[in-house]
Design a protein around this motif. Structure first.
Motif, PDB file in Angstrom:
ATOM      1  N   TRP A  37      27.049  35.485  42.151  1.00 38.12           N
ATOM      2  CA  TRP A  37      28.204  36.179  42.940  1.00 38.12           C
ATOM      3  C   TRP A  37      28.640  37.471  42.515  1.00 38.12           C
ATOM      4  O   TRP A  37      28.206  37.986  41.319  1.00 38.12           O
ATOM      5  N   GLU A  38      28.742  38.191  43.394  1.00 36.84           N
ATOM      6  CA  GLU A  38      28.933  39.879  43.358  1.00 36.84           C
ATOM      7  C   GLU A  38      29.988  39.801  42.322  1.00 36.84           C
ATOM      8  O   GLU A  38      31.260  39.300  42.351  1.00 36.84           O
ATOM      9  N   ARG A  39      29.715  41.184  41.787  1.00 33.60           N
ATOM     10  CA  ARG A  39      30.965  41.647  40.734  1.00 33.60           C
ATOM     11  C   ARG A  39      32.468  41.739  41.246  1.00 33.60           C
ATOM     12  O   ARG A  39      33.311  41.177  40.666  1.00 33.60           O
ATOM     13  N   ARG A  40      32.247  42.081  42.636  1.00 34.14           N
ATOM     14  CA  ARG A  40      33.832  41.978  43.225  1.00 34.14           C
ATOM     15  C   ARG A  40      34.263  40.577  43.533  1.00 34.14           C
ATOM     16  O   ARG A  40      35.425  40.383  43.305  1.00 34.14           O
TER      17      ARG A  40
END
Length: 68
Positions: A37-40
């Motif tokens: 999962w991306e940071r955002r």
């Protein structure tokens, strides 16, 4: 990402790991969130859990709380 889509994805991960021993399941979900999962996206689910985490599988909630 829309909240319902995010909840669905997190719950799918939790359901995959649900058959594992509890601690391994939480660790597996946490590892998946960190790796894929991306940071955002992680920030969004952290915020979602902070505001109640409605609809999230309990294993997913536990894993997200460890992201913080």
């Amino acid at each position: 990402m829309k909240s319902d889509s995010m909840v669905h994805r997190a719950n799918q991960i939790a359901l995959f790991f649900a058959g594992y021993p509890h601690d391994e399941a939480v660790a597996g979900i946490l590892d998946h969130l960190k790796k894929f999962w991306e940071r955002r996206m992680r920030d969004q689910i952290i915020s979602y859990v902070e505001h109640g985490g409605n609809g999230l599988h309990e294993l997913a909630v536990e894993a997200v709380k460890k992201l913080q």
